[in-house]
Design a protein around this motif. Sequence first.
Motif, PDB file in Angstrom:
ATOM      1  N   HIS A 292       0.832  -1.201   0.000  1.00 41.40           N
ATOM      2  CA  HIS A 292       0.000   0.000   0.000  1.00 41.40           C
ATOM      3  C   HIS A 292       0.873   1.259   0.000  1.00 41.40           C
ATOM      4  O   HIS A 292       1.824   1.360   0.766  1.00 41.40           O
ATOM      5  CB  HIS A 292      -0.923   0.012   1.221  1.00 41.40           C
ATOM      6  CG  HIS A 292      -1.822   1.202   1.257  1.00 41.40           C
ATOM      7  ND1 HIS A 292      -1.514   2.352   1.939  1.00 41.40           N
ATOM      8  CD2 HIS A 292      -3.007   1.439   0.646  1.00 41.40           C
ATOM      9  CE1 HIS A 292      -2.484   3.236   1.761  1.00 41.40           C
ATOM     10  NE2 HIS A 292      -3.396   2.705   0.982  1.00 41.40           N
TER      11      HIS A 292
ATOM     12  N   MET B  67       2.182   1.460  -6.623  1.00 36.40           N
ATOM     13  CA  MET B  67       1.701   0.158  -6.149  1.00 36.40           C
ATOM     14  C   MET B  67       1.685  -0.872  -7.280  1.00 36.40           C
ATOM     15  O   MET B  67       2.073  -2.023  -7.087  1.00 36.40           O
ATOM     16  CB  MET B  67       0.299   0.314  -5.550  1.00 36.40           C
ATOM     17  CG  MET B  67       0.277   1.114  -4.275  1.00 36.40           C
ATOM     18  SD  MET B  67      -1.308   1.027  -3.428  1.00 36.40           S
ATOM     19  CE  MET B  67      -2.187   2.427  -4.088  1.00 36.40           C
TER      20      MET B  67
ATOM     21  N   HIS C  11      -6.462  -1.585  -2.794  1.00 32.94           N
ATOM     22  CA  HIS C  11      -5.685  -0.549  -2.111  1.00 32.94           C
ATOM     23  C   HIS C  11      -6.250   0.804  -2.529  1.00 32.94           C
ATOM     24  O   HIS C  11      -6.373   1.087  -3.730  1.00 32.94           O
ATOM     25  CB  HIS C  11      -4.216  -0.616  -2.525  1.00 32.94           C
ATOM     26  CG  HIS C  11      -3.418  -1.636  -1.782  1.00 32.94           C
ATOM     27  ND1 HIS C  11      -3.500  -1.803  -0.425  1.00 32.94           N
ATOM     28  CD2 HIS C  11      -2.492  -2.541  -2.221  1.00 32.94           C
ATOM     29  CE1 HIS C  11      -2.669  -2.754  -0.037  1.00 32.94           C
ATOM     30  NE2 HIS C  11      -2.057  -3.228  -1.111  1.00 32.94           N
TER      31      HIS C  11
END
Lengths: 138, 154
Positions: free
Chosen positions: B7, B23, B121
């Motif tokens: 994250h 990410m 996320h």
Amino acid sequence: MQNMNAQANQSVIIQLPQDLLSRFERLAKQRGQTFDSLALNAIERFLQEVETGYIASIVARRAANRVVFGDLAGLSLSVGIPKFIDLPAPVWRVPFKSFDGVILVEVDVDAKTGEVNFSAGEREALLERVEAHYAKKK
Amino acid sequence: MLRLPLHVPQLKAGYCIPACACMALSRFGVTVSIEEMIRVLEAKENSGALFSLLKRLENKQIAVEIRRLKDFYELQTLLASDNAVIVLMLTVLEMPGWQSDIETMHAILPLEVNDEMVTYHDPFLDHGPMKVMTDAFLLGWFERDNTCAVFTQK
């Protein structure tokens, strides 16, 4: 008794497909609403929009979103609930607010054609207004 | 088997795309700082970044394609096949961490999707992953025509 039966026979039973039904149920549960109120609201809104011959508010909002946000993500602007404005030509007026609730622009969408009345120049000016709004708060 | 993306919080309003890009690349073992990503993607605080600029991250090892997916099942297949996918969507009130009166165009990184829930996320939050009902996710994603950026190892 016969009267009651006659009345009951007049009620309309709508059979929703099972997947749509379970989606409605899950959303209603998550939003703390009853299934009936959520479904009836949606159906009522849909019928109203079909009857008037105007595009649905959600369609107008999507059209305005496409023009205002374009290809941008992360623009600190929130789309609000469209208002129907009857005169002179019917439009859906879609508000766009800063995250602290200040309306920075209202975009009109033709309620018949779905055309968004917002030029490239107006969009540029809005982006500058967004920047200025948050700069002022620093 | 690729690694699970870590994250990355967006640091400031407007940097969701750079954070998602960091990410997505971390899935392929590539580490890029968010500051560098902000520069590459020309993101601006509160003004965001252009989703299409994610194409700039394409290199000899990784392909990046901006696509409109047919449906949710295509997204499920892509995620199951070791891709990283950044989704462009309108936030919905069911997404944890968002005020209920804010609906804005945002980028998130889904990790796993099934008929019930989407695990993802959200760079807007300090931590992840989070979960949201699939139906709610679909409402927000449909608002942006099922658009996503697909990162694939060449």
